[in-house]
Design a protein around this motif. Structure first.
Motif, PDB file in Angstrom:
ATOM      1  N   ASP A  43      -8.794   4.721  -0.735  1.00 31.02           N
ATOM      2  CA  ASP A  43      -9.292   3.610   0.079  1.00 31.02           C
ATOM      3  C   ASP A  43     -10.239   2.739  -0.735  1.00 31.02           C
ATOM      4  O   ASP A  43     -10.274   1.522  -0.556  1.00 31.02           O
ATOM      5  N   HIS A  91       0.803  -1.221   0.000  1.00 31.83           N
ATOM      6  CA  HIS A  91       0.000   0.000   0.000  1.00 31.83           C
ATOM      7  C   HIS A  91       0.844   1.284   0.000  1.00 31.83           C
ATOM      8  O   HIS A  91       0.362   2.346   0.398  1.00 31.83           O
ATOM      9  N   ASP A 149     -10.779  -1.789  -4.142  1.00 31.73           N
ATOM     10  CA  ASP A 149      -9.956  -1.291  -3.049  1.00 31.73           C
ATOM     11  C   ASP A 149      -8.577  -1.937  -3.145  1.00 31.73           C
ATOM     12  O   ASP A 149      -8.356  -2.858  -3.931  1.00 31.73           O
ATOM     13  N   ASN A 150      -7.632  -1.420  -2.375  1.00 32.32           N
ATOM     14  CA  ASN A 150      -6.260  -1.940  -2.349  1.00 32.32           C
ATOM     15  C   ASN A 150      -5.560  -1.852  -3.699  1.00 32.32           C
ATOM     16  O   ASN A 150      -4.687  -2.674  -4.006  1.00 32.32           O
ATOM     17  N   GLU A 178      -3.160   5.671  -3.591  1.00 36.33           N
ATOM     18  CA  GLU A 178      -4.055   4.521  -3.467  1.00 36.33           C
ATOM     19  C   GLU A 178      -5.292   4.948  -2.684  1.00 36.33           C
ATOM     20  O   GLU A 178      -5.258   5.016  -1.451  1.00 36.33           O
TER      21      GLU A 178
END
Length: 204
Positions: free
Chosen positions: A96, A40, A81-82, A94
């Protein structure tokens, strides 16, 4: 002794090379090639940004909001996400979560989406990311042309959703509303979500 030699003596041999960025900063593609980069990791203004361990509020809101949005997505759209989004040469944050349109590249080996693929970016504010989530990231998302942005804050132990829409004239976001118990919208698509359920623990 040269300055380079002094730095070499002071630097523990265990530190990875990416601790010392190139003079011109990193570019978006570097995130795919730097070995042993923490999960992340974001790229903002050419600098690597690392994510601290997240609170239960943050994790719960993201997971349940992803699930809730699935029920309202137009055909071909995906909630993700991710994953990061490339906004510019040295900007690859990035969110959420984000909603991407059917024109996005959904190949299984894709590591990020393009700004033009994203219709909604969402950030859940954490103590370590308040400045980025409230100020820097919205500017970057708007400049890159992402039409909708939500910022989610914890207010009284519950999520509050600050909804923003991009003004194409100024290329900035304008606040379109603040939602506490219920998120009911018609853009970017019809949405009706009970916000009180996003961080409520399930009882057996």
């Amino acid at each position: 002794m040269t300055a380079e030699a002094v730095i070499a003596r002071m630097t523990p041999p265990s530190l990875p090379d990416w601790v010392f960025p190139p003079p011109e900063g990193f570019v978006a593609e570097d995130l795919d090639h730097i070995p042993d980069l923490p999960a992340h990791t974001e790229l903002i203004d050419g600098s690597l940004v690392f994510v601290s361990p997240q609170r239960y509020f943050h994790q719960s809101v993201i997971r349940r909001l992803c699930n809730a949005l699935e029920d309202f997505l137009p055909p071909g759209h995906e909630v993700v996400d991710n994953m990061s989004v490339k906004l510019a040469r040295q900007q690859r944050p990035e969110p959420d979560l984000m909603v991407v349109d059917p024109h996005a590249n959904f190949d299984l080996d894709v590591t990020c989406f393009q700004a033009g693929d994203v219709i909604l970016a969402v950030e859940v504010v954490s103590p370590d990311s308040e400045l980025r989530d409230r100020e820097r990231k919205p500017v970057l998302y708007a400049e890159a042309g992402i039409p909708h942005f939500w910022r989610i804050e914890e207010v009284g132990g519950k999520p509050a959703v600050f909804v923003f829409e991009r003004d194409p004239g100024t290329k900035t976001y304008a606040l379109a509303g603040v939602h506490h118990d219920r998120l009911k919208l018609t853009v970017p698509f019809d949405i009706d979500i009970d916000l009180t359920k996003l961080c409520k623990r399930r009882t057996r």
